[in-house]
Design an enzyme around this catalytic site. Structure first.
Site, PDB file in Angstrom:
ATOM      1  N   LYS A 283      28.264  39.826  61.995  1.00 34.77           N
ATOM      2  CA  LYS A 283      27.585  40.833  61.325  1.00 34.77           C
ATOM      3  C   LYS A 283      26.329  41.253  62.064  1.00 34.77           C
ATOM      4  O   LYS A 283      25.895  40.337  62.741  1.00 34.77           O
ATOM      5  CB  LYS A 283      27.016  40.679  60.018  1.00 34.77           C
ATOM      6  N   GLU A 370      31.854  36.880  39.193  1.00 32.91           N
ATOM      7  CA  GLU A 370      30.441  37.722  37.927  1.00 32.91           C
ATOM      8  C   GLU A 370      31.759  36.989  36.538  1.00 32.91           C
ATOM      9  O   GLU A 370      30.475  36.633  35.656  1.00 32.91           O
ATOM     10  CB  GLU A 370      31.000  39.723  37.739  1.00 32.91           C
ATOM     11  N   ARG A 398      33.656  43.939  35.790  1.00 31.83           N
ATOM     12  CA  ARG A 398      34.068  42.692  36.079  1.00 31.83           C
ATOM     13  C   ARG A 398      34.440  41.550  34.994  1.00 31.83           C
ATOM     14  O   ARG A 398      35.025  40.729  34.816  1.00 31.83           O
ATOM     15  CB  ARG A 398      34.263  42.207  37.521  1.00 31.83           C
TER      16      ARG A 398
END
Length: 638
Positions: A283, A370, A398
């Site tokens: 990253k 979630e 969600r």
């Protein structure tokens, strides 16, 4: 070839590795220059430059479809699909979106804002392709962080059950979502990253066996079993798990070695059925500062490329709501070991990283999951703990069924803290916190509140911790507070369902909710300049609404306006109208909020202006609706 000349990804076909490396350099340069100037997501896109180029060199993008998970890792994709000249408008009003939008570009095959959706979408496309007897490739690119989401695992489970459905999953494994990943999947992927790439061993074995006398192109059942046995020895532990799930596994591959990537993608495309290509990336690759601080440079405000430091603000700003929340929660948790903060891979965004640093035993990160976070909190509440679920408004959507079924039906004391509620700006429609007022207030056994400023947030946090008669939720906006003086101690809970009068007047009743209370006071001030006096109420709670305060004042004054930063349908203004009707108070009501439209990417100020929510616009609308004669006189005078 210069990057600016690429308007179609098929132009990558036939380019040499050296030419692709030059394109990769230009992509990183353009990406860095753009984010440094205007801000946005930085690390994710820098890490997938070579992956994108190698993948697209093996595809015909006039036919084949690539579905990117989340979307902020797809900036290189945007730069080679005709958006180079507009890329400087990234995340700006009417400019290039920060995420993928089907309406923006023909190569954006699926909108991507929330994580873990790509495999499901790509599998759906593959099944539709087969049903229509068409022939094209379907590829899902998903990060290892998104692989912690249950939806991704559900899709893998389904795809692995379809051996005749060609689908490629590219796992962009950088050990990160925003922060370092957590959980068993992350631990296993870390092990395989450190192992030698051996994915081609069994293929070479098969080729050698086919050249043996009397066997020809086909393998006997015995040789097939030998091949599978060799594969179990060759493929790493995680690869074997993927194979057991029904996928052919290729990897791990160096995600920054174009030659190796191209060779692996070619090999994987020859395989039948679902395949997974495991690509190890870094990253922030190519920008040393971002590589070193992968959390901090996931996204950045405008910054100096040479130093990596953000440009200083022109004037001091109050602390953000998230910081106030984090400080207050940590202070309360120090004195209450039953408090447990829960995040779904958003520790830094919600401020819970502060709780993690100080009280790690009272902090839980479940990954991008979630639904699990909410039901986990329900289980904690069953045993007398005080779970505080800190999730962005858009992401809590969600877990809607879990809020109803696992928390509210059972009347469990779970405290939901909804960060980024309301208009959030440049992230666009997928991230606007528009719907939480409407989707929460209709559920039985839940209290729903919002602070007018950062000081009231402190008191609401105490209110939520001390409330044990069921679920309770608090919404608060992104960004800085209004500068209200913060309390260091002596925080007291608020009485449930009670609002407060902030200003008295006889001509109109203005009722503000949450972050819009400050704007409501500004509207009252503008109206006063036109000789209109207003009573202003800070509602504090949308459920239960303070009908004892609101109904008599509405009846007495005779004109009402409501203010909220959320959808009007089913929102705060609707709650006020319902209450007035229930109390037989039939007075005109003007509601201010977001209509039945999506809020696109722009600055919050631009979005508010576009939807008529600046104090000046709202004051003028009130004058036009309720005081037309006065407004007409003023217009004539001007």
């Amino acid at each position: 070839m210069h990057l600016s000349e690429i308007t179609h990804p098929n132009q990558l076909h036939g380019l040499t590795v050296r030419q692709l490396e030059e394109i990769a350099r230009q992509i990183r340069e353009k990406h860095l220059q753009t984010i440094a100037a205007s801000g946005g997501h930085l690390g994710p896109g820098l890490g997938v430059v070579e992956l994108t180029l190698a993948l697209y060199q093996n595809l015909d993008l006039d036919r084949d479809k690539v579905v990117w998970d989340v979307g902020h890792q797809a900036y290189p994709h945007k730069l080679i699909t005709g958006r180079y000249n507009e890329f400087h408008t990234l995340r700006q009003k009417d400019g290039v979106a920060g995420y993928l939008k089907r309406s923006e570009n023909v190569f954006d095959h699926f909108g991507a804002g929330h994580a873990s959706t790509s495999i499901s979408a790509a599998l759906g496309m593959a099944l539709a392709r087969d049903a229509k007897e068409e022939d094209f490739k379907c590829v899902a690119v998903i990060g290892d962080g998104a692989l912690t989401g249950g939806m991704a695992l559900e899709a893998i489970n389904h795809a692995g059950h379809l051996p005749d459905t060609n689908l490629m999953v590219v796992l962009n494994d950088n050990e990160m979502s925003i922060s370092p990943n957590v959980g068993a999947i992350s631990r296993y992927l870390n092990k395989v990253r450190l192992s030698d790439p051996v994915q081609f061993l069994t293929d070479n074995l098969e080729e050698q066996v086919k050249h043996l006398p009397f066997l020809g192109d086909s393998l006997t059942p015995e040789m097939e079993r030998l091949k599978d046995s060799m594969k179990r020895l060759a493929v790493s532990k995680v690869g074997a798990v993927i194979e057991e799930l029904g996928f052919k596994y290729f990897g791990p591959v160096d995600g920054h070695n174009l030659e190796e990537l191209i060779r692996t993608f070619k090999q994987a495309h020859k395989a039948k059925g679902p395949t997974l290509v495991h690509v190890a990336t870094v990253k922030g690759k190519g920008y040393a500062i971002a590589e070193k601080d992968q959390v901090g440079y996931h996204a950045q405000k405008p910054f100096d490329l040479a130093t990596g430091k953000a440009f200083p603000s022109k004037k001091p700003t109050p602390p953000s709501y998230s910081k106030v929340f984090a400080h207050a929660l940590t202070t309360l948790a120090e004195n209450n070991p039953k408090i447990v903060g829960i995040t779904a891979a958003m520790a830094t965004g919600t401020g819970l990283d502060k709780l993690q640093q100080k009280l790690p035993k009272q902090y839980i990160d479940v990954g991008i999951a979630e639904q699990h976070a909410v039901t986990l909190a329900a289980g904690l509440a069953c045993e007398g703990m005080r779970p505080v679920v800190a999730i962005y408004s858009t992401f809590l959507q969600r877990a809607y069924d879990q809020i109803i079924h696992d928390v509210c039906i059972q009347k469990l004391p779970v405290f939901f803290c909804l960060d980024r509620a309301g208009i959030v700006g440049a992230d666009g429609p997928t991230h606007q916190g528009m719907y939480d007022i409407a989707y929460l207030r209709l559920i039985p056994n839940i209290v729903v509140m919002a602070p007018k400023d950062e000081a009231e947030l402190q008191r609401m946090l105490v209110t939520g911790i001390e409330y044990t008669d069921g679920a309770i939720a608090m919404r608060y906006p992104r960004g800085s507070g209004i500068g209200a003086p913060l309390m260091e101690d002596g925080w007291e809970p608020l009485p449930i369902g009670k609002g407060e009068i902030l200003r008295n007047g006889d001509d109109i009743l203005l009722i503000g909710y949450g972050a819009m209370v400050h704007s409501t006071l500004q509207v009252a001030e503008i109206l006063s300049e036109h000789g209109i006096s207003a009573t202003v109420i800070n509602a504090r709670f949308v459920k239960p609404l303070d009908s004892e305060l609101i109904a008599p004042l509405a009846k007495q004054i005779g004109k009402v306006a409501t203010f909220e930063e959320g959808c009007l349908m089913g929102g705060f203004g609707s709650a006020v109208c319902e209450t007035l009707q229930d109390h037989d108070v039939l007075v005109p009501v003007k509601r201010f909020g977001i209509g039945d439209v999506l809020v696109d990417h722009a600055t919050p100020a631009e979005s508010k202006a576009a939807h008529g929510l600046t104090p000046a616009q709202m004051a003028e609308s009130i004058r036009a609706a309720f005081f037309q004669k006065d407004a007409a006189k003023t217009t004539t005078t001007v």
